[in-house]
Write an enzyme that holds these catalytic residues in place. Sequence first.
Site: not given
Length: 461
Positions: A71, A146, A170
Amino acid sequence: MQIALREKVCNGEISSEELVTRFLERVNELNPKVNAIVTLNDKVMAEAKEMDSLAKKGICKPLHGIPVTIKDNILTKGIRTTFGSVLFKDFVPDEDSIISERLKEAGALILGKTNMPEFGLVGITDNPLFGVTKNPWDLTRTPGGSSGGSAVSIALGFSPISIGNDGGGSIRIPSSFCGVFGFKPSPHVIPKYPPPNTFRGISVDGPITRYVSDAILTMRILSGPDLRDRRSLTVPKINFSEELDKNEVKRIRIAYSRNLGYGVVDSKVEKTVEDAVYRFRELGVETIDEINPELPNLYKALMTKITVEFATFIYDKLEEWKKVTYKPYLNFLLPYFEKLTYHDYVKVDNEVDKLWSKLSNVFQKYDYLITPTVSVVAFKIEEGIGPSEINGQKVGFGEWSPFSFPFNLTGQPASSIPVGLVNNLPVGMQIIGKPYDDFGVLKLSLYYERNFSWHKMRPQV
């Protein structure tokens, strides 16, 4: 999967260079359709050759030559890390996070960085720098967030492992929306450095994978104390190498809650998860009770914590940020922050104590609590930050995801495992354990996966 790939690299059946080439070909073919990977590591082929040289010398590491994606808010030395923000569009770290460091030590190759919403503040994946990420099951829908880019990367086979983080759902939300496995560890089981500026004390890094066994191996590599994260020094040692036997399964006590006492759930999602829960009886689990724990809804407390911490972080660059930020943030973050006082921030801990008082009663009687991961399947991108109604009932901001964030606040391990489809879109089931029973959650997830085949479903892009 990664275990088999590693063995092939180590015994010379396939080179790491060939393996990376195959994954890059898939990324080049499909990523333009979904926008999951936003930065590729331009040194990955040279690093693959180095892994092949070591393999020829008989040196084989736990993730030897295996490509991973990470990420875009986790520091990767020499690879751009933007946090999904125009403010950091050219930021290239000169140091690794602990996670990146441990992955490299284990022989993994960082293939690239995955997309996320700006600073990871919402449960979708869109930002002004790279744009929107699309769900491979339906390109008109969100993958969640996310860690949306990471979940899409796994769903489409861009890498066998992706590392995300989870401050309110997330990892679990996009795993549910994309039909893959996601695991949120207990706090500091994986040490966190540098520390986060927002979601302090509740955000954890963790794996998103297709197979639970891959997540277990990843946890084995990434867990363990590090002096740079002082809170990791007091975390109890967790053994990620045991197996769950049938006698142990019989003794497991499962509580199932369809809504935790306050959530609104799509009726088809609810039915899919309920059916999945009771399949544990087929596996030998004798105690499965439906309960209503009547938990307090702490979404406002979560928003208070996040908003105050983010506003403090961005304060020195506030005016610059306003000009380039994801515009919906201006409509809800700043107005909300302006209403808050320091009393509101301090009261968050008091509210969490009340939440834990209710949950501790549940976990005195049961080993695991199961809920839907999310109230809905992936919604249309045009719906913005979330749907306005569920089952014909009006819902407010964030109410489509009421079941993940409580367990960030209480510091409990939780997984999302795929259990079916609704309207050809994946549905996830959330398994929550007692604090630091991380391997218990993983073992129960693995046991379910081995007996049912939902993890094998693939989107047709």
